[in-house]
Motif scaffolding. Structure first.
Motif, PDB file in Angstrom:
ATOM      1  N   ASN A 178       8.396  -7.512  -5.413  1.00  0.00           N
ATOM      2  CA  ASN A 178       9.367  -7.083  -6.419  1.00  0.00           C
ATOM      3  C   ASN A 178       8.731  -6.237  -7.517  1.00  0.00           C
ATOM      4  N   TRP A 179       7.563  -6.656  -7.983  1.00  0.00           N
ATOM      5  CA  TRP A 179       6.889  -5.913  -9.055  1.00  0.00           C
ATOM      6  C   TRP A 179       6.354  -4.580  -8.522  1.00  0.00           C
ATOM      7  N   ALA A 180       5.864  -4.583  -7.290  1.00  0.00           N
ATOM      8  CA  ALA A 180       5.358  -3.334  -6.691  1.00  0.00           C
ATOM      9  C   ALA A 180       6.490  -2.316  -6.560  1.00  0.00           C
ATOM     10  N   ILE A 181       7.679  -2.779  -6.194  1.00  0.00           N
ATOM     11  CA  ILE A 181       8.832  -1.880  -6.069  1.00  0.00           C
ATOM     12  C   ILE A 181       9.262  -1.379  -7.450  1.00  0.00           C
ATOM     13  N   TYR A 182       9.273  -2.268  -8.424  1.00  0.00           N
ATOM     14  CA  TYR A 182       9.640  -1.878  -9.794  1.00  0.00           C
ATOM     15  C   TYR A 182       8.709  -0.777 -10.294  1.00  0.00           C
ATOM     16  N   LYS A 183       7.384  -0.999 -10.128  1.00  0.00           N
ATOM     17  CA  LYS A 183       6.401  -0.003 -10.597  1.00  0.00           C
ATOM     18  C   LYS A 183       6.531   1.304  -9.809  1.00  0.00           C
ATOM     19  N   ALA A 184       6.754   1.182  -8.486  1.00  0.00           N
ATOM     20  CA  ALA A 184       6.927   2.386  -7.669  1.00  0.00           C
ATOM     21  C   ALA A 184       8.137   3.179  -8.154  1.00  0.00           C
ATOM     22  N   LYS A 185       9.214   2.469  -8.499  1.00  0.00           N
ATOM     23  CA  LYS A 185      10.408   3.152  -9.004  1.00  0.00           C
ATOM     24  C   LYS A 185      10.111   3.885 -10.313  1.00  0.00           C
ATOM     25  N   GLU A 186       9.374   3.233 -11.190  1.00  0.00           N
ATOM     26  CA  GLU A 186       9.017   3.891 -12.460  1.00  0.00           C
ATOM     27  C   GLU A 186       8.185   5.146 -12.202  1.00  0.00           C
ATOM     28  N   ASN A 187       7.166   5.012 -11.350  1.00  0.00           N
ATOM     29  CA  ASN A 187       6.276   6.148 -11.080  1.00  0.00           C
ATOM     30  C   ASN A 187       6.997   7.262 -10.338  1.00  0.00           C
ATOM     31  N   THR A 209       0.834  -1.216   0.000  1.00  0.00           N
ATOM     32  CA  THR A 209       0.000   0.000   0.000  1.00  0.00           C
ATOM     33  C   THR A 209       0.860   1.255   0.000  1.00  0.00           C
ATOM     34  N   ASP A 210       1.891   1.263   0.844  1.00  0.00           N
ATOM     35  CA  ASP A 210       2.777   2.432   0.913  1.00  0.00           C
ATOM     36  C   ASP A 210       3.484   2.667  -0.420  1.00  0.00           C
ATOM     37  N   LEU A 211       3.873   1.589  -1.080  1.00  0.00           N
ATOM     38  CA  LEU A 211       4.546   1.705  -2.381  1.00  0.00           C
ATOM     39  C   LEU A 211       3.614   2.331  -3.419  1.00  0.00           C
ATOM     40  N   GLU A 212       2.327   1.972  -3.352  1.00  0.00           N
ATOM     41  CA  GLU A 212       1.353   2.530  -4.295  1.00  0.00           C
ATOM     42  C   GLU A 212       1.105   4.012  -4.029  1.00  0.00           C
ATOM     43  N   ASN A 213       1.147   4.398  -2.744  1.00  0.00           N
ATOM     44  CA  ASN A 213       0.875   5.792  -2.382  1.00  0.00           C
ATOM     45  C   ASN A 213       2.092   6.707  -2.537  1.00  0.00           C
ATOM     46  N   ALA A 214       3.265   6.126  -2.671  1.00  0.00           N
ATOM     47  CA  ALA A 214       4.518   6.897  -2.647  1.00  0.00           C
ATOM     48  C   ALA A 214       4.572   8.028  -3.687  1.00  0.00           C
ATOM     49  N   PRO A 215       4.200   7.795  -4.966  1.00  0.00           N
ATOM     50  CA  PRO A 215       4.317   8.887  -5.955  1.00  0.00           C
ATOM     51  C   PRO A 215       3.485  10.116  -5.588  1.00  0.00           C
ATOM     52  N   ALA A 216       2.283   9.902  -5.057  1.00  0.00           N
ATOM     53  CA  ALA A 216       1.420  11.044  -4.687  1.00  0.00           C
ATOM     54  C   ALA A 216       2.050  11.832  -3.531  1.00  0.00           C
ATOM     55  N   ILE A 217       2.638  11.119  -2.580  1.00  0.00           N
ATOM     56  CA  ILE A 217       3.287  11.781  -1.443  1.00  0.00           C
ATOM     57  C   ILE A 217       4.473  12.621  -1.928  1.00  0.00           C
ATOM     58  N   MET A 218       5.284  12.036  -2.807  1.00  0.00           N
ATOM     59  CA  MET A 218       6.457  12.764  -3.289  1.00  0.00           C
ATOM     60  C   MET A 218       6.053  13.975  -4.132  1.00  0.00           C
ATOM     61  N   LYS A 219       4.966  13.857  -4.881  1.00  0.00           N
ATOM     62  CA  LYS A 219       4.495  15.007  -5.673  1.00  0.00           C
ATOM     63  C   LYS A 219       4.110  16.159  -4.742  1.00  0.00           C
ATOM     64  N   GLU A 220       3.435  15.823  -3.640  1.00  0.00           N
ATOM     65  CA  GLU A 220       3.070  16.848  -2.648  1.00  0.00           C
ATOM     66  C   GLU A 220       4.312  17.536  -2.096  1.00  0.00           C
ATOM     67  N   LEU A 221       5.344  16.741  -1.833  1.00  0.00           N
ATOM     68  CA  LEU A 221       6.586  17.312  -1.287  1.00  0.00           C
ATOM     69  C   LEU A 221       7.287  18.190  -2.322  1.00  0.00           C
ATOM     70  N   TYR A 222       7.358  17.702  -3.562  1.00  0.00           N
ATOM     71  CA  TYR A 222       8.041  18.464  -4.606  1.00  0.00           C
ATOM     72  C   TYR A 222       7.352  19.800  -4.891  1.00  0.00           C
ATOM     73  N   SER A 260      19.369  -5.148 -14.863  1.00  0.00           N
ATOM     74  CA  SER A 260      18.132  -5.500 -15.575  1.00  0.00           C
ATOM     75  C   SER A 260      17.132  -4.350 -15.641  1.00  0.00           C
ATOM     76  N   LEU A 261      17.459  -3.208 -15.017  1.00  0.00           N
ATOM     77  CA  LEU A 261      16.494  -2.103 -14.987  1.00  0.00           C
ATOM     78  C   LEU A 261      16.589  -1.279 -16.268  1.00  0.00           C
ATOM     79  N   GLY A 262      15.454  -0.850 -16.774  1.00  0.00           N
ATOM     80  CA  GLY A 262      15.426  -0.099 -18.030  1.00  0.00           C
ATOM     81  C   GLY A 262      15.506   1.400 -17.814  1.00  0.00           C
TER      82      GLY A 262
END
Length: 860
Positions: free
Chosen positions: A528-537, A480-493, A572-574
Motif C-alpha cells: 500500500n505504501w509503495a503504491i502511494y509513493k509511486a502515485k506521488e512520484n 521493484t516495478d513500482l519503484e522503477n515506474a517514474p523513471a520509465i514514464m519519464k523516458e516515455l514522456y 484519503s488521498l492528498g
C-alpha cells in the motif's frame, strides 16, 4: 420520528428477517435424507461449543454423530455432511437476498457521500460552480473483471434477484416457492465456463443494473447540479475485461474478443429498443410519432441482424430533435423520459462498456521477437538485420519511428498470430462500435520502457497504420516495478514520438498499479505504501511533462486487499496524487455485493464520485506530514521484512499446498483461466495467482494478506517506547487510518480456533504458530493504536453482518477442515489418488469452498 442507529436498522431489517425466513427454509422437504434441516442447528451448536472448548474439527464432527446420529452408517454420515453443505450454501443466498432487500433501509441513501449530500454541501459553502467545473472533467470508471471470486451460477443469481424483491414485498408465498426452487437448483458447475460465458454473465449486470443506475445518477447530476444543461463529460463509465484479458488465459482468442464486443453492442441496443418502445406509446404527438417509430424500427433491425443504417450519432440527433419539438410545441410532456434516453446514449453509445485488452510483457516480448524474425526473414526492411545486436536505447528509437505494415501471413507461430490478430480485432471493434468500444491495452508485469514500445510498434504495424487510437497502460505490480515506474514514464514522456501519440490522446496517460501481485509480493503495509509513493512520484513526473496521469487501481492494490471501504481510500488521498479520475477493477462477489442491485449500485457509485471529489473540496490539507512519512516508511519496511521472512520460510509453499484448499480451486470450475501461471509440475510462488492465494488464506480463516507484518511493525514502536508516533500517524493521516481500518476487517474475519489443531502438527505446527502469533500481535496493537475495545468498533452494522455470515458458514468450515484432515490421513497411509474414499473427501473440500467464498461478500 428520529432515524434509528444503523445497527438497529440492520438487526430489525436483516437479522430478524433472516431468522424468520431461515426457520421456514430449514423445514422445507427437499430430499430423501430425513430431518436434515432439524439436524443442522444441532450441528451448528456442536461446532460452536466444540471450538469454545478448543476441540479440533474431527473431534467436533465425530462428537456430533456419536451424540445425535449414533446409528448412521459411515456412508450415511458422509451423505448428511454433503446435505449440510447444500443447506448452508443456500442459507448464504437467503442472507444475501435479505441484506440486498434491506440495503436502502440500512444505508442512508441521501446521507454523507451521496450526490444529494455533495450538492447540499457545495451549495452551503458557495462551491456549486467549483463542483460543476470539477464534474466537467472528473470521471469514475469501474472495470468488471472475470477474476473468479464468486461461485454463483446465473440461475442462482436470478433467484437472489427474485428473492430480494419478494423479501422487500414481504411476500411469504413467493418466498416459500423461491426457497423451494433454491433447494432444487444446482450450485455446482460441471465444466469450466468459457471466456464468452463469463462475459455473458457479467453483461447481465450491465443490462439489468448499470444501464438504469448509471442513467439515474447522470440524470440527477444534470438536473440538480447543472440545472438541466447538457454535460459534455460522461462522468461515469464501465470498463470490461472478460473477452479481452488474455493475461494467463489461452482461451481468450481474437474470435472471443470480437464476439464479446458484438454481444455488448447487441445488449445496449436491446435496452435502447425497450426504452424506445415505451416512449412510442407516449409520444403520439404530431411531428414526433413517425420519428420515434422509425428509430424503434431501426433498432429492431439491428437486434434481428437485418441491415440498418442507424448510427449512434443519428440516434442521438433524432432524440434531441424530438426533445426540442416536445419543449417547443407540447409543453415538455414526457421531457424527462426522452432526456433520460438521450443521456444513456451519451453514456453507453453503441458499445455499452469499454473493452480492455490485457497481456503480460513477457508474452509480448515473445510475440514481438517472432514478428521481427519473420519480418527480417521475409526481407521487409521494417527492422534492421542487426536489430538484436542494438542497445535497448537504440531499439526504442527504432520502435518509436517505426513505419510499414506486417503481413500476418508471414507469421507462423500460432500464439503470436493470435496476439497480433487481437490487435487487428481492436481496430475492427472501433470501426463497428465506436472508438470507446475498445481503446485501451494494459501491459501487465511491465518492467521497462522497451515493454511499452514493443506494443506501441506492434499496434502500429499490425492494425493502426495511420493513427494510433488506443491508450497503452503499463501495469506496475511488484515492489521493484513500482519503484522503477517514474523513471520509465519519464523516458516515455521525453520520447518525441510517444509524446506526439499522447498529444493525440489528450495528453492523458493511464497507469495501472499493484494489481494482483502487489500484496502477494510485498505484504499488506509495504504494498500500500509503495503504491502511494509511486502515485506521488508518477504524479510529479507527469505534471512536469504536461501530462494528466490517470491511476487505475486493481482490487489487489490499496482499495481492497484487507477488505474495507473503497471510497474511504480515495477520499484519503492528498493533493500530491492526481485525482481527475477514479478507476478500479471490480471482480467476483464484489460486483454482486457492491453493485448487484439498483440500490447498492447507485449508492456505491455515488460514494465513489463523492470520494474522488472530496480532495478538491476538502478545506483541510490531506498532504502527508513529513514526520508521518518517516514513520509510515519505517513501518512498511519492518512489515516487509517480517512478510519476506515469512514468505521465504521453507514451509510457506508446502503449508499452502498440503494444509489449505489451494489445489482445490482449479476443481471448482468457476473461471476460464488456469489456476496458476507456469507449467512447472511443483508449486512455485511466482506462478501463484492472487485469487487462489488470497482465497486459500481466507478459507483457513487466517487472512494473512490483510495483516501479516502489521503487528511486528507496530511492536517495534511499543518496545522502543515510541508508540505515540504511530498513534499520531493514525490520528493525522486519513490514508494510514483507512489502511488500519481495512486491516481490522481482515482480522475480524479470522478464526484461528478452526485450525488450532495444526499447532500440534509435527510438520507444520511451528509455521502455524508464526501466523497465529502475528495475528495476536496485530490485533492487540491495532486495538491499542485505535483506542477501540474491539475490532471494527466504529462499524457496528458491518461487524454484525460479518458475524452472521461467519456463524452461517462455521459448520461448513468445520466440514472442510474435517475432510482435509481425512485426506491427509489417507495420503499418509499411502492410499492412491484414485481411491474412492479420497475422491469423496476431495469432493467435500471442493463443494465447501462455494459457500465460504460467497459468504465473504462484505470483504468487498
Amino acid at each position: 420520528m428520529p432515524t434509528q442507529p444503523k445497527l438497529t436498522r440492520f438487526n430489525q431489517n436483516v437479522l430478524s428477517k433472516y431468522q424468520i425466513y431461515n426457520s421456514i427454509f430449514v423445514t422445507l422437504p427437499f430430499d430423501t435424507v430425513t430431518r436434515t434441516g432439524t439436524l443442522l442447528p444441532l450441528f451448528q451448536a456442536t461446532c460452536e461449543k466444540g471450538f469454545a472448548n478448543q476441540d479440533d474439527p474431527t473431534t467436533i464432527v465425530e462428537t456430533f454423530f456419536k451424540k445425535y446420529q449414533a446409528r448412521r452408517s459411515p456412508e450415511s454420515q458422509i451423505n448428511l455432511l454433503f446435505r449440510f453443505i447444500q443447506y448452508i450454501e443456500r442459507q448464504v443466498v437467503l442472507f444475501d437476498a435479505i441484506e440486498d432487500a434491506a440495503f436502502p433501509v440500512v444505508n442512508n441513501m441521501d446521507g454523507i457521500g451521496t450526490l444529494r449530500s455533495l450538492k447540499e454541501s457545495a451549495s452551503k459553502n458557495n462551491k456549486l460552480d467549483l463542483l460543476r467545473r470539477y464534474l466537467e472533467e472528473f470521471k469514475v470508471r469501474i472495470v468488471l473483471t472475470a477474476h473468479p471470486t464468486q461461485f454463483y451460477p446465473g440461475s442462482v443469481l436470478g433467484i437472489i434477484t427474485d428473492l430480494t424483491q419478494a423479501t422487500r414485498d414481504n411476500d411469504l408465498v413467493k418466498i416459500n416457492n423461491l426457497l423451494a426452487q433454491l433447494g432444487k437448483t444446482p450450485f455446482y458447475k460441471h465444466k469450466k465456463p468459457s471466456p464468452y460465458d463469463e462475459a455473458v454473465s457479467l453483461i447481465w449486470y450491465l443490462e439489468n443494473v448499470f444501464y438504469k443506475s448509471f442513467g439515474s445518477i447522470y440524470d440527477y447530476i444534470q438536473q440538480n447540479i447543472f440545472d438541466g444543461k447538457h454535460i459534455e463529460n460522461d462522468i461515469i463509465n464501465i470498463g470490461f475485461w472478460p473477452g479481452g484479458d488474455r493475461d494467463g488465459n489461452p482461451f481468450v482468442t481474437p474470435e472471443i474478443t470480437l464476439k464479446v464486443a458484438s454481444r455488448l453492442r447487441a445488449t445496449v441496443i436491446k435496452n435502447y429498443y425497450r426504452d424506445a418502445r415505451r416512449l412510442r406509446r407516449k409520444l403520439t404527438f404530431e411531428g414526433i410519432e413517425h420519428r420515434i417509430v422509425a428509430l424503434e424500427t431501426e433498432l429492431w433491425k439491428i437486434i434481428t441482424n437485418k441491415k440498418s443504417s442507424l448510427t449512434v450519432e443519428h440516434f442521438a440527433s433524432e432524440m434531441n430533435a424530438i426533445k426540442d419539438i416536445i419543449v417547443d410545441k407540447h409543453q415538455s410532456l414526457y421531457f424527462n423520459e426522452v432526456n433520460s434516453l438521450i443521456n444513456k446514449i451519451h453514456l453507453f453509445g453503441f458499445h455499452f462498456a469499454n473493452l480492455d485488452i490485457r497481456q503480460d510483457s513477457r508474452k509480448h516480448n515473445q510475440f514481438f521477437n517472432d514478428m521481427v524474425n519473420a519480418s527480417i526473414k521475409n526481407g521487409d526492411a521494417i527492422f534492421p538485420e542487426n536489430y538484436y545486436n542494438l542497445t535497448e536505447r537504440e531499439q526504442i528509437k527504432i520502435l518509436s519511428e517505426i513505419k510499414g505494415r506486417i503481413d500476418l501471413s508471414i507469421v507462423k507461430d500460432e500464439d503470436t498470430l493470435k496476439a497480433l490478430e487481437t490487435m487487428k480485432a481492436i481496430k475492427t471493434i472501433q470501426d463497428k462500435n465506436g472508438e470507446k468500444a475498445a481503446n485501451r491495452y494494459i501491459i501487465s508485469n511491465n518492467q521497462t520502457t522497451l515493454n511499452v514500445m514493443q506494443l506501441f510498434a506492434m499496434l502500429k504495424l499490425v492494425a493502426f497504420h495511420d493513427k494510433l487510437t488506443i491508450d497503452i497502460g503499463p501495469l506496475f505490480e511488484t515492489i521493484t516495478d513500482l519503484e522503477n515506474a517514474p523513471a520509465i514514464m519519464k523516458e516515455l514522456y521525453t520520447n518525441p514520438e510517444y509524446a506526439v501519440h499522447l498529444k493525440t490522446r489528450g495528453n492523458k496517460q493511464t497507469i495501472m498499479l499493484g494489481f494482483s501481485d502487489g500484496t502477494k509480493d510485498g505484504g499488506y503495509l509495504m504494498a500500500n505504501w509503495a503504491i502511494y509513493k509511486a502515485k506521488e512520484n508518477l504524479t510529479r513526473v507527469s505534471r512536469a511533462h504536461g501530462i494528466t496521469v490517470i491511476f487505475f487501481d486493481g482490487r489487489g492494490g490499496p482499495p481492497a486487499r484487507g477488505g474495507g471501504k473503497t471510497h474511504n481510500f480515495y477520499a484519503s488521498l492528498g493533493p500530491t496524487i492526481e485525482d481527475k479520475e477514479v478507476q478500479l477493477t471490480i471482480q467476483g462477489q464484489t460486483i454482486s455485493s457492491n453493485f448487484g442491485t439498483l440500490d447498492s449500485s447507485q449508492y456505491n457509485l455515488e460514494q465513489l464520485i463523492s470520494s474522488g471529489i472530496h480532495n478538491s473540496f476538502n478545506n483541510s490539507d490531506l498532504s502527508m506530514l513529513h514526520e508521518n512519512r518517516d514513520v509510515i516508511t519505517d513501518l512498511s519496511e519492518r512489515s516487509y521484512k517480517a512478510y519476506s521472512d515469512f514468505k521465504a520460510h521453507p514451509k510457506f509453499i508446502p503449508y499452502l499446498e498440503h494444509m489449505s484448499t489451494l489445489k482445490y480451486y482449479a476443481k471448482t470450475n468457476i473461471g476460464s483461466r488456469p489456476s496458476k501461471r507456469g507449467k512447472a509440475e511443483g508449486l512455485v510462488f511466482e506462478d501463484l495467482r492472487a485469487i487462489p492465494f488470497v482465497g486459500s488464506w481466507s478459507q483457513l480463516k487466517q487472512n494473512v494478506p490483510g495483516f501479516f507484518g502489521v503487528g511486528t511493525a507496530l511492536k517495534h514502536y511499543e518496545d522502543t517506547g515510541e508508540f505515540e508516533k504511530v498513534q499520531n500517524l493514525f490520528k493525522t493521516s486519513d490514508f494510514f487510518k483507512t489502511l488500519i481500518e481495512n486491516s481490522m476487517m481482515s482480522l475480524s474475519k479470522s478464526f484461528f480456533d478452526l485450525t488450532r489443531y495444526m499447532a500440534e502438527d509435527p510438520d507444520y505446527g511451528e509455521f502455524w504458530k508464526i501466523i497465529y502469533n502475528e495475528y495476536e500481535t496485530s490485533k492487540l496493537l491495532i486495538l491499542k493504536l485505535t483506542g477501540y475495545k474491539e475490532l471494527m468498533q466504529e462499524e457496528p452494522a458491518g461487524k454484525a453482518s460479518i458475524a452472521v455470515r461467519e456463524s452461517i458458514v462455521l459448520p461448513l468450515l468445520t466440514i472442510q477442515q474435517y475432510a482435509l484432515k481425512k485426506i491427509q490421513e489417507l495420503e499418509k497411509e499411502g492410499v492412491k489418488t484414485d481411491d474412492e474414499q479420497l475422491r469423496i473427501y476431495a469432493s467435500m473440500v471442493t463443494r465447501s469452498l462455494f459457500g465460504n467464498i460467497n459468504a465473504s461478500r462484505n470483504s468487498a
